[in-house]
Design a protein around this motif. Structure first.
Motif, short mmCIF file in Angstrom:
data_model
loop_
_atom_site.label_atom_id
_atom_site.label_comp_id
_atom_site.label_asym_id
_atom_site.label_seq_id
_atom_site.Cartn_x
_atom_site.Cartn_y
_atom_site.Cartn_z
N GLU A 223 0.67 -1.28 -0.07
CA GLU A 223 0.15 -0.08 0.04
C GLU A 223 0.84 1.36 0.00
N ILE A 224 2.06 1.29 0.79
CA ILE A 224 2.87 2.40 0.70
C ILE A 224 3.55 2.60 -0.56
N GLU A 225 3.96 1.51 -1.34
CA GLU A 225 4.95 1.77 -2.43
C GLU A 225 3.77 2.15 -3.56
N LEU A 226 2.47 1.59 -3.44
CA LEU A 226 1.66 1.85 -4.44
C LEU A 226 1.46 3.54 -4.42
N GLN A 227 1.02 3.74 -3.21
CA GLN A 227 0.72 5.51 -3.03
C GLN A 227 1.81 6.08 -3.53
N ARG A 228 3.06 5.64 -3.20
CA ARG A 228 4.11 6.59 -3.60
C ARG A 228 4.50 6.52 -4.99
N ALA A 229 4.22 5.34 -5.81
CA ALA A 229 4.36 5.12 -7.17
C ALA A 229 3.31 6.12 -7.94
N LYS A 230 1.95 6.19 -7.53
CA LYS A 230 1.12 7.05 -8.03
C LYS A 230 1.22 8.51 -7.72
N ARG A 231 1.83 8.77 -6.60
CA ARG A 231 2.22 10.23 -6.23
C ARG A 231 3.41 10.69 -7.28
N ASP A 232 4.50 9.93 -7.31
CA ASP A 232 5.42 10.25 -7.97
C ASP A 232 5.54 10.06 -9.62
N LYS A 233 4.56 9.34 -10.02
CA LYS A 233 4.24 8.87 -11.29
C LYS A 233 5.40 8.04 -11.69
N THR A 234 5.94 7.04 -11.07
CA THR A 234 6.82 6.10 -11.20
C THR A 234 6.35 4.60 -11.42
N GLU A 285 4.04 -22.15 -0.01
CA GLU A 285 5.09 -22.12 -0.94
C GLU A 285 5.09 -20.86 -1.83
N GLU A 286 4.45 -20.00 -1.55
CA GLU A 286 4.37 -18.94 -2.43
C GLU A 286 5.12 -17.62 -1.89
N PHE A 287 5.79 -16.88 -2.70
CA PHE A 287 6.49 -15.84 -2.18
C PHE A 287 6.11 -14.35 -3.02
N LEU A 288 6.33 -13.27 -2.47
CA LEU A 288 5.87 -11.98 -3.21
C LEU A 288 7.08 -11.06 -3.19
N ILE A 289 7.42 -10.41 -4.30
CA ILE A 289 8.36 -9.35 -4.58
C ILE A 289 7.42 -7.94 -4.66
N ILE A 290 7.86 -7.08 -4.15
CA ILE A 290 7.31 -5.59 -4.58
C ILE A 290 8.41 -5.02 -4.99
N PRO A 333 -2.71 3.03 -14.16
CA PRO A 333 -3.20 4.21 -13.51
C PRO A 333 -4.66 3.85 -12.63
N THR A 334 -5.26 2.71 -12.92
CA THR A 334 -6.63 2.48 -12.40
C THR A 334 -6.38 1.43 -11.27
N ASP A 335 -5.00 0.72 -11.14
CA ASP A 335 -4.99 -0.35 -9.98
C ASP A 335 -5.11 0.23 -8.64
N THR A 336 -5.45 -0.84 -7.85
CA THR A 336 -5.63 -0.74 -6.45
C THR A 336 -4.72 -1.70 -6.19
N GLN A 337 -4.63 -1.93 -4.61
CA GLN A 337 -3.60 -2.94 -4.16
C GLN A 337 -4.28 -4.36 -4.36
N ILE A 338 -5.70 -4.51 -4.32
CA ILE A 338 -6.09 -5.78 -4.69
C ILE A 338 -6.04 -6.06 -6.09
N SER A 339 -6.41 -5.10 -7.12
CA SER A 339 -6.22 -5.43 -8.51
C SER A 339 -4.78 -5.69 -9.00
N ILE A 340 -3.89 -5.03 -8.41
CA ILE A 340 -2.49 -5.52 -8.87
C ILE A 340 -2.04 -6.78 -8.67
N ILE A 341 -2.48 -7.16 -7.21
CA ILE A 341 -2.25 -8.75 -6.66
C ILE A 341 -3.22 -9.45 -7.52
N GLN A 342 -4.15 -9.06 -7.93
CA GLN A 342 -5.09 -10.10 -8.70
C GLN A 342 -4.42 -10.39 -10.14
#
Length: 366
Positions: A223-234, A285-290, A333-342
């Motif tokens: 959530e933190i990185e998603l908000q930062r990416a949208k704010r900084d447009k990265t 046995e699942e891992f996540l990388i942000i 641009p339209t992604d949320t935390q749930i949608s990008i994970i999905q």
């Protein structure tokens, strides 16, 4: 006598109270203070029995000091035998208070005897706690002041003499010793609490098996990185990594070996991830990388680097082979935390459908 022998005698002396408490336990410092006070009072009362009889000529004070010596010795024997801290603390505080009251009455202000009254609050608070220590201190000091006001008019005046020097020096030394002991115990208690809080903070965000971040922390970081990416447009990418046919490995070799594989896999993922990436165990046995500031091509490149490294690795003493299926999604641009994970999960599903051991992109919502 060697230093080692002297040290052994000190630690095995009659004043040593053996106990099972660790240094971070408040009871440890309570015992240490009682041990120090018992030793000081034994030495003090024993010495002043002799001084009052031979040098100063205060026979009534010699009797009082002898009574204190006997009481302190009894408290020490009981404490060493039973280790009842509350009973010993009450008995020790009571002995000190009663003796100082008798001393005040007998001394009648001579030899700067009043200075010893300052020890009562310090000792009472440490041994009895805040509430009981406050009651004892207020009652004792109030009674002492009333006694002085009522009877001091008939007391003679005294000059500064050798007994006065003894009183001033010994009382200040006792106050210094107790204050140092209190400050040391307080400092160590704060240090222990700070260390324990740090450990708890780490445990709260760490998966116990792999020592990677756990899912709750990954959710917060995403959530933190998603908000930062949208704010900084990265750019921002998410990779979901799954060990192929891991259930078969568990069934064939057992869960102990399966856990060993997961631990090795975690270390391998850490070595492949970049310093800016956030890696954690997503579950099972699942891992996540942000991956902050990482576009679609960079995410695929990172995923393939991981997949190839794991494919070449042989796990545990069983020389096991393991492959990965990876789903990747890059923030739109339209992604949320749930949608990008999905979308990353959709990519993982596609990788499984395409025969495993590959990387697939989740469908864009743009």
């Amino acid at each position: 006598m060697s230093w080692q022998v002297l040290r052994t005698l000190v630690h095995q002396g009659w004043w040593v109270i053996h106990h099972p408490f660790e240094r971070q336990d408040p009871r440890y410092w309570r015992v240490q203070l009682m041990q120090s006070l018992l030793l000081i009072l034994q030495v003090y009362s024993g010495a002043f029995v002799l001084l009052n009889l031979t040098l100063f000529g205060y026979f009534d004070m010699a009797i009082a000091n002898l009574c204190v010596f006997a009481a302190i010795l009894a408290i020490q024997v009981d404490l060493r035998k039973n280790l009842n801290l509350d009973r010993s603390a009450i008995a020790l505080t009571g002995t000190i208070v009663v003796f100082l009251g008798i001393y005040l009455a007998i001394a009648q202000g001579r030899n700067y005897s009043f200075i010893w009254l300052s020890l009562v609050p310090t000792i009472s608070f440490f041994l009895l706690g805040i509430r009981r220590g406050l009651y004892v201190s207020v009652l004792f000091l109030t009674a002492s002041i009333v006694f002085i006001v009522v009877f001091s008019s008939g007391w003679p005046s005294y000059e500064l003499n050798i007994p006065s020097y003894f009183n001033i020096a010994l009382s200040l030394f006792a106050l210094l010793t107790i204050s140092r002991h209190y400050e040391k115990s307080r400092t160590e208690a704060f240090a222990f609490l700070a260390k324990r809080n740090q450990e708890l903070e780490i445990l709260a965000v760490t998966d116990p098996l792999t020592q990677l971040f756990n899912r709750s922390h990954l959710d917060a970081m995403l959530e933190i990185e998603l908000q930062r990416a949208k704010r900084d447009k990265t750019d921002l990418s998410v990779l979901i990594i799954d060990a192929d046919q891991f259930k078969t490995l568990n069934d064939s070799y057992g869960h102990v070996v399966g856990d060993e594989v997961l631990v090795e896999l975690s270390s391998l993922l850490q070595s492949c991830a970049r310093a800016t990436d956030v890696l954690g165990r997503w579950g099972g046995e699942e891992f996540l990388i942000i991956a902050p500031k990482t576009g679609e091509d960079g995410a695929v490149e990172l995923a393939e680097k991981i997949r190839v490294a794991v494919g070449r690795h042989r796990f545990t003493d069983e020389d096991l082979h393991l492959t990965l299926s990876i789903g990747s999604a890059t923030l739109s641009p339209t992604d949320t935390q749930i949608s990008i994970i999905q979308r990353a999960d959709d990519g993982l599903y596609q990788a499984k459908h395409d025969g495993r051991n590959c990387t697939r992109l989740g469908k864009s919502t743009a």
